[in-house]
Design a protein around this motif. Structure first.
Motif, PDB file in Angstrom:
ATOM      1  N   ASN A   1      -5.845  10.859   7.481  1.00 44.93           N
ATOM      2  CA  ASN A   1      -6.612  12.040   7.083  1.00 44.93           C
ATOM      3  C   ASN A   1      -6.496  13.155   8.112  1.00 44.93           C
ATOM      4  O   ASN A   1      -6.347  14.324   7.749  1.00 44.93           O
ATOM      5  CB  ASN A   1      -8.090  11.678   6.877  1.00 44.93           C
ATOM      6  CG  ASN A   1      -8.334  11.048   5.543  1.00 44.93           C
ATOM      7  OD1 ASN A   1      -7.629  11.300   4.580  1.00 44.93           O
ATOM      8  ND2 ASN A   1      -9.350  10.208   5.478  1.00 44.93           N
TER       9      ASN A   1
ATOM     10  N   SER B   1       0.823  -1.208   0.000  1.00 48.44           N
ATOM     11  CA  SER B   1       0.000   0.000   0.000  1.00 48.44           C
ATOM     12  C   SER B   1       0.860   1.263   0.000  1.00 48.44           C
ATOM     13  O   SER B   1       0.509   2.252  -0.645  1.00 48.44           O
ATOM     14  CB  SER B   1      -0.921  -0.003   1.208  1.00 48.44           C
ATOM     15  OG  SER B   1      -1.748  -1.135   1.185  1.00 48.44           O
TER      16      SER B   1
ATOM     17  N   LYS C   1      -5.693   3.919  -0.324  1.00 52.87           N
ATOM     18  CA  LYS C   1      -6.842   3.442   0.447  1.00 52.87           C
ATOM     19  C   LYS C   1      -7.416   2.153  -0.129  1.00 52.87           C
ATOM     20  O   LYS C   1      -7.678   1.203   0.603  1.00 52.87           O
ATOM     21  CB  LYS C   1      -7.926   4.518   0.501  1.00 52.87           C
ATOM     22  CG  LYS C   1      -7.527   5.716   1.320  1.00 52.87           C
ATOM     23  CD  LYS C   1      -8.675   6.656   1.569  1.00 52.87           C
ATOM     24  CE  LYS C   1      -9.073   7.407   0.335  1.00 52.87           C
ATOM     25  NZ  LYS C   1     -10.040   8.490   0.603  1.00 52.87           N
ATOM     26  N   TYR C   2      -7.597   2.108  -1.428  1.00 53.93           N
ATOM     27  CA  TYR C   2      -8.181   0.916  -2.043  1.00 53.93           C
ATOM     28  C   TYR C   2      -7.237  -0.275  -1.992  1.00 53.93           C
ATOM     29  O   TYR C   2      -7.666  -1.405  -1.766  1.00 53.93           O
ATOM     30  CB  TYR C   2      -8.606   1.209  -3.484  1.00 53.93           C
ATOM     31  CG  TYR C   2      -9.692   2.245  -3.558  1.00 53.93           C
ATOM     32  CD1 TYR C   2     -10.918   2.026  -2.952  1.00 53.93           C
ATOM     33  CD2 TYR C   2      -9.478   3.453  -4.200  1.00 53.93           C
ATOM     34  CE1 TYR C   2     -11.919   2.978  -2.996  1.00 53.93           C
ATOM     35  CE2 TYR C   2     -10.463   4.408  -4.253  1.00 53.93           C
ATOM     36  CZ  TYR C   2     -11.689   4.175  -3.655  1.00 53.93           C
ATOM     37  OH  TYR C   2     -12.669   5.119  -3.694  1.00 53.93           O
TER      38      TYR C   2
ATOM     39  N   TRP D   1       0.899   4.373  -2.652  1.00 49.09           N
ATOM     40  CA  TRP D   1       0.771   5.785  -2.278  1.00 49.09           C
ATOM     41  C   TRP D   1       1.834   6.603  -3.007  1.00 49.09           C
ATOM     42  O   TRP D   1       1.562   7.687  -3.506  1.00 49.09           O
ATOM     43  CB  TRP D   1       0.914   5.936  -0.786  1.00 49.09           C
ATOM     44  CG  TRP D   1       0.556   7.302  -0.238  1.00 49.09           C
ATOM     45  CD1 TRP D   1       0.360   8.450  -0.934  1.00 49.09           C
ATOM     46  CD2 TRP D   1       0.348   7.635   1.123  1.00 49.09           C
ATOM     47  NE1 TRP D   1       0.044   9.467  -0.099  1.00 49.09           N
ATOM     48  CE2 TRP D   1       0.027   9.001   1.181  1.00 49.09           C
ATOM     49  CE3 TRP D   1       0.409   6.923   2.298  1.00 49.09           C
ATOM     50  CZ2 TRP D   1      -0.235   9.659   2.368  1.00 49.09           C
ATOM     51  CZ3 TRP D   1       0.148   7.580   3.477  1.00 49.09           C
ATOM     52  CH2 TRP D   1      -0.174   8.932   3.513  1.00 49.09           C
TER      53      TRP D   1
ATOM     54  N   ILE E   1      -6.649   4.904   7.887  1.00 47.14           N
ATOM     55  CA  ILE E   1      -7.014   5.939   6.909  1.00 47.14           C
ATOM     56  C   ILE E   1      -7.552   7.181   7.625  1.00 47.14           C
ATOM     57  O   ILE E   1      -7.200   8.309   7.265  1.00 47.14           O
ATOM     58  CB  ILE E   1      -8.018   5.380   5.891  1.00 47.14           C
ATOM     59  CG1 ILE E   1      -7.313   4.388   4.972  1.00 47.14           C
ATOM     60  CG2 ILE E   1      -8.668   6.492   5.085  1.00 47.14           C
ATOM     61  CD1 ILE E   1      -8.254   3.555   4.118  1.00 47.14           C
TER      62      ILE E   1
ATOM     63  N   GLU F   1      -5.608   8.234  -2.694  1.00 47.81           N
ATOM     64  CA  GLU F   1      -6.818   7.499  -3.071  1.00 47.81           C
ATOM     65  C   GLU F   1      -6.487   6.055  -3.443  1.00 47.81           C
ATOM     66  O   GLU F   1      -7.182   5.121  -3.044  1.00 47.81           O
ATOM     67  CB  GLU F   1      -7.539   8.190  -4.234  1.00 47.81           C
ATOM     68  CG  GLU F   1      -8.211   9.479  -3.852  1.00 47.81           C
ATOM     69  CD  GLU F   1      -9.309   9.275  -2.824  1.00 47.81           C
ATOM     70  OE1 GLU F   1     -10.104   8.327  -2.966  1.00 47.81           O
ATOM     71  OE2 GLU F   1      -9.358  10.071  -1.868  1.00 47.81           O
TER      72      GLU F   1
ATOM     73  N   SER G   1      -7.694  -0.926   8.582  1.00 45.48           N
ATOM     74  CA  SER G   1      -7.494  -0.010   7.461  1.00 45.48           C
ATOM     75  C   SER G   1      -8.296   1.269   7.639  1.00 45.48           C
ATOM     76  O   SER G   1      -7.796   2.365   7.367  1.00 45.48           O
ATOM     77  CB  SER G   1      -7.888  -0.679   6.146  1.00 45.48           C
ATOM     78  OG  SER G   1      -7.101  -1.808   5.899  1.00 45.48           O
ATOM     79  N   MET G   2      -9.534   1.143   8.080  1.00 48.29           N
ATOM     80  CA  MET G   2     -10.366   2.330   8.291  1.00 48.29           C
ATOM     81  C   MET G   2      -9.774   3.233   9.381  1.00 48.29           C
ATOM     82  O   MET G   2      -9.732   4.453   9.225  1.00 48.29           O
ATOM     83  CB  MET G   2     -11.794   1.923   8.681  1.00 48.29           C
ATOM     84  CG  MET G   2     -12.590   1.365   7.552  1.00 48.29           C
ATOM     85  SD  MET G   2     -12.834   2.629   6.293  1.00 48.29           S
ATOM     86  CE  MET G   2     -12.305   1.734   4.882  1.00 48.29           C
TER      87      MET G   2
END
Length: 83
Positions: free
Chosen positions: A77, A8, A21-22, A12, A73, A18, A69-70
């Protein structure tokens, strides 16, 4: 989880936040599973002996990955808003 975060992080660098995140939520998890299946296929005996099927293990792993992950993220942010 280390493999997932590493893949990941590369996304990035090359694709932005974006894409990160996926990849963190979906693609990285499945790559980690693939590597586990190829390198350590016989290490599932502990889970079999405790009555946990491989499907249950994968679903639980995906759900935990999703929650982690949430949280990650959301943390990123918040940090990016203050920077």
């Amino acid at each position: 989880m280390t493999i997932n975060v590493s893949i990941s992080a590369l996304s990035w660098v090359f694709g932005g936040f974006e894409t990160f995140k996926y990849v963190l939520i979906i693609f990285g998890f499945f790559i980690s599973l693939l590597i586990k299946e190829v390198n350590a296929k016989n290490e599932y005996l502990f889970y079999y002996n405790n009555g946990i099927s491989k499907i249950q293990l994968f679903v639980y792993g995906f759900l935990m990955n999703f929650v982690f992950s949430m949280v990650l993220i959301l943390f990123i942010n918040v940090v990016l808003k203050f920077v």
